[in-house]
Write a protein that holds these residues in place. Structure first.
Motif, PDB file in Angstrom:
ATOM      1  N   ASN A 397      -0.630  12.988 -17.687  1.00 54.56           N
ATOM      2  CA  ASN A 397      -0.119  13.637 -16.484  1.00 54.56           C
ATOM      3  C   ASN A 397       1.382  13.457 -16.389  1.00 54.56           C
ATOM      4  O   ASN A 397       1.899  12.342 -16.558  1.00 54.56           O
ATOM      5  CB  ASN A 397      -0.770  13.039 -15.225  1.00 54.56           C
ATOM      6  N   HIS A 398       2.077  14.560 -16.122  1.00 55.86           N
ATOM      7  CA  HIS A 398       3.527  14.497 -15.973  1.00 55.86           C
ATOM      8  C   HIS A 398       3.926  15.531 -14.938  1.00 55.86           C
ATOM      9  O   HIS A 398       3.804  16.732 -15.161  1.00 55.86           O
ATOM     10  CB  HIS A 398       4.220  14.779 -17.305  1.00 55.86           C
ATOM     11  N   ALA A 399       4.370  15.071 -13.782  1.00 54.10           N
ATOM     12  CA  ALA A 399       4.784  15.977 -12.708  1.00 54.10           C
ATOM     13  C   ALA A 399       6.164  15.582 -12.220  1.00 54.10           C
ATOM     14  O   ALA A 399       6.515  14.395 -12.200  1.00 54.10           O
ATOM     15  CB  ALA A 399       3.781  15.928 -11.562  1.00 54.10           C
ATOM     16  N   LYS A 400       6.958  16.571 -11.838  1.00 55.92           N
ATOM     17  CA  LYS A 400       8.316  16.307 -11.383  1.00 55.92           C
ATOM     18  C   LYS A 400       8.314  15.381 -10.172  1.00 55.92           C
ATOM     19  O   LYS A 400       7.589  15.605  -9.201  1.00 55.92           O
ATOM     20  CB  LYS A 400       9.009  17.630 -11.039  1.00 55.92           C
ATOM     21  N   GLY A 401       9.125  14.332 -10.254  1.00 55.78           N
ATOM     22  CA  GLY A 401       9.242  13.386  -9.147  1.00 55.78           C
ATOM     23  C   GLY A 401       8.215  12.275  -9.156  1.00 55.78           C
ATOM     24  O   GLY A 401       8.276  11.363  -8.321  1.00 55.78           O
ATOM     25  N   LYS A 403       5.893   9.385 -11.567  1.00 55.43           N
ATOM     26  CA  LYS A 403       5.910   8.656 -12.824  1.00 55.43           C
ATOM     27  C   LYS A 403       4.764   9.136 -13.699  1.00 55.43           C
ATOM     28  O   LYS A 403       3.631   9.281 -13.230  1.00 55.43           O
ATOM     29  CB  LYS A 403       5.774   7.151 -12.555  1.00 55.43           C
ATOM     30  N   PRO A 404       5.013   9.415 -15.009  1.00 53.12           N
ATOM     31  CA  PRO A 404       3.924   9.845 -15.894  1.00 53.12           C
ATOM     32  C   PRO A 404       2.796   8.826 -15.928  1.00 53.12           C
ATOM     33  O   PRO A 404       3.029   7.606 -15.877  1.00 53.12           O
ATOM     34  CB  PRO A 404       4.611   9.962 -17.259  1.00 53.12           C
ATOM     35  N   GLN A 426       4.981  10.095 -21.136  1.00 51.96           N
ATOM     36  CA  GLN A 426       3.539  10.205 -21.391  1.00 51.96           C
ATOM     37  C   GLN A 426       3.088   9.257 -22.493  1.00 51.96           C
ATOM     38  O   GLN A 426       2.056   8.587 -22.373  1.00 51.96           O
ATOM     39  CB  GLN A 426       3.193  11.652 -21.760  1.00 51.96           C
TER      40      GLN A 426
END
Length: 505
Positions: A397-401, A403-404, A426
């Motif tokens: 999971n990697h979303a802006k703002g 932490k992965p 990631q």
């Protein structure tokens, strides 16, 4: 052998392809290639009176053609317009007009609203004016194919008139691409039998995908010339394509002679593709990217055994080479062909391992390239440990703002564990999850990652196989593992899985 003239109309009729407009420099470049390298007999480069840009392009081509002895091979489409087109030609430096006239009574009656006699008189005046100005005349009979179907008496009345005029060629266009091969043969033969001393060109469109077939049948019927375009460019479905028509004539019409240089067909086609922005379909005969690529392993095996899958359509004729695709349909023969080109050899056991790996990759990635092979070989053959650790699945999971984070399922010697972790990226999150599992299960401390290198084969695209090489350092030793995948993070995870097996073993 009968010599057939090949007239290329890429720069005039081909430019009527939707969205295509060649610049003056592009037209000049293509014109030079067509005449000097491809060696077509004539080129049609423009329509008179279209635009200032077209006028400048024609001037550039005619200037070059005059200086290099090609001016009589350069033609311009003109109109019955009381000499306006002829004056345009004179200013542009052109010497050969292709005069557009009406080849069907339907067009004459409903578009021009004139009688045949009125139309013929205007044509006669236009031809006489051109001759007086030193301009040679060819005549297009627009909608000739429907004229032969629906108003044949008018067509023959027209031809009878043209037989008395100062005309070098009479050009018979299937303007709407509606003819069948049988009609193309019959109509041309009927005309040629009646007027054996007149020169007739056939101009095919491809609306029913019959352009090549119709062109060939027209030649059989007695046509003296063909009009073709590079890559089959042209209005609607385009014109009869140059490459396919030339190949068919050379291979199946021994009584016909043409001067086109097959060797540069592909080169010219690619240049026109770049200038026009119209992509050549991968399966386009002769010039498509895939047409000399064997995919099935059985075909490569047959090529090794007396060239069982070869035909007269050899790629070398067109300046190309045969390729053997690597993917899920590959067999050992495909892989051996590619290894030979790279100067590599594998024993049977290693070849089986590499073949299996390519098949697995082919399920995920449509094409594995020859340049990928060294990476695949190193990935498969540098690892010889019993597989005691398996990364079963993971979610990255990697979303802006945010932490992965990663959720990992891992099996160690028949026991399965799950862990969730976060990280600076990631892969870092994945490593933190693995470390947590090993720590909780008291499996020891993982080695430190001291170097992380990523590379892809030269010239690859965004979907290329990606090799990640990770260097690990433990108190006992320093070692490297490799992972290979079309996804960079996944290739790093595969390299990590190898490292886990090494330390467990």
């Amino acid at each position: 052998m009968k010599k057939i003239e090949i007239m290329d109309t890429t720069l005039r009729d081909g430019e009527q392809t939707s969205g295509v407009s060649f610049s003056a420099s592009e037209k000049l470049t293509i014109a030079k290639l067509l005449l000097e390298e491809l060696k077509v007999d004539r080129i049609e480069i423009a329509s008179a009176r279209v635009s200032e840009g077209e006028f400048q392009a024609v001037k550039d081509v005619t200037r070059w053609a005059s200086e290099n002895g090609f001016i009589e091979k350069v033609e311009v489409l003109t109109f019955v317009d009381k000499g306006v087109s002829i004056n345009w030609m004179i200013e542009a430096g052109a010497k050969v007009q292709n005069l557009l006239t009406k080849g069907s009574l339907n067009h004459l009656t409903h578009q021009l609203k004139k009688t045949p006699e009125q139309h013929f008189k205007e044509i006669e005046d236009t031809i006489a004016l051109a001759t007086s100005k030193g301009i040679e005349t060819n005549i297009y009979l627009e909608d000739w194919s429907n004229g032969m179907r629906n108003s044949k008496d008018y067509v023959f009345q027209f031809l009878e008139f043209l037989g008395s005029q100062d005309v070098k060629r009479i050009m018979l266009p299937d303007t709407l691409g509606v003819l069948t091969p049988n009609e193309s043969f019959a109509f041309v033969k009927e005309i040629k039998d009646k007027y054996p001393n007149l020169h007739f060109d056939f101009h095919a469109h491809n609306d029913y995908d019959l352009g090549v077939a119709n062109a060939i049948e027209a030649v059989k019927g007695g046509a003296d010339g063909l009009h073709l375009t590079i890559n089959g460019m042209g209005e609607r479905a385009g014109n009869a394509p140059m490459a396919s028509t030339i190949a068919v004539i050379n291979d199946f019409m021994p009584s016909v002679k043409i001067g086109v240089n097959e060797k540069v067909l592909y080169t010219v086609s690619k240049l026109v593709e770049n200038f026009s922005g119209i992509t050549i379909p991968a399966n386009k005969p002769i010039i498509g990217a895939n047409v000399f690529t064997q995919t099935a392993g059985i075909h490569a095996d047959g090529d090794n055994k007396k060239n069982l899958y070869f035909s007269d359509l050899m790629p070398e004729r067109f300046g190309r080479t045969r390729k053997y695709a690597l993917g899920k349909a590959s067999g050992k023969a495909n892989i051996q062909k590619n290894l030979q080109e790279l100067g590599l050899q594998l024993n049977d056991e290693d070849l089986k391992k590499v073949t299996q790996r390519i098949i697995e990759l082919g399920d995920k990635k449509q094409v594995v390239t020859k340049e990928d092979l060294p990476y695949i070989i190193s990935d498969v053959l540098d690892y010889d440990y019993e597989e005691k650790v398996t990364v079963n699945t993971y979610v990255l999971n990697h979303a802006k703002g945010l932490k992965p984070s990663t959720t990992v399922s891992l099996t160690i010697e028949n026991d399965t564990f799950e862990e969730i972790a976060q990280g600076d990226g990631q892969f870092d999150a994945f490593m933190n999850a693995i470390r947590s599992i090993f720590k909780k299960q008291k499996r020891g401390i993982l080695p430190d990652l001291i170097d992380y290198a990523v590379r892809i084969p030269p010239g690859s695209r965004s979907d290329a196989l990606c090799e990640t090489i990770i260097t690990w350092k433990s108190p006992e030793k320093e070692f490297k593992t490799r992972g290979l995948d079309s996804d960079q993070t996944v290739s790093a995870i595969k390299a990590t899985e190898k490292m886990l097996n090494i330390i467990i073993n």
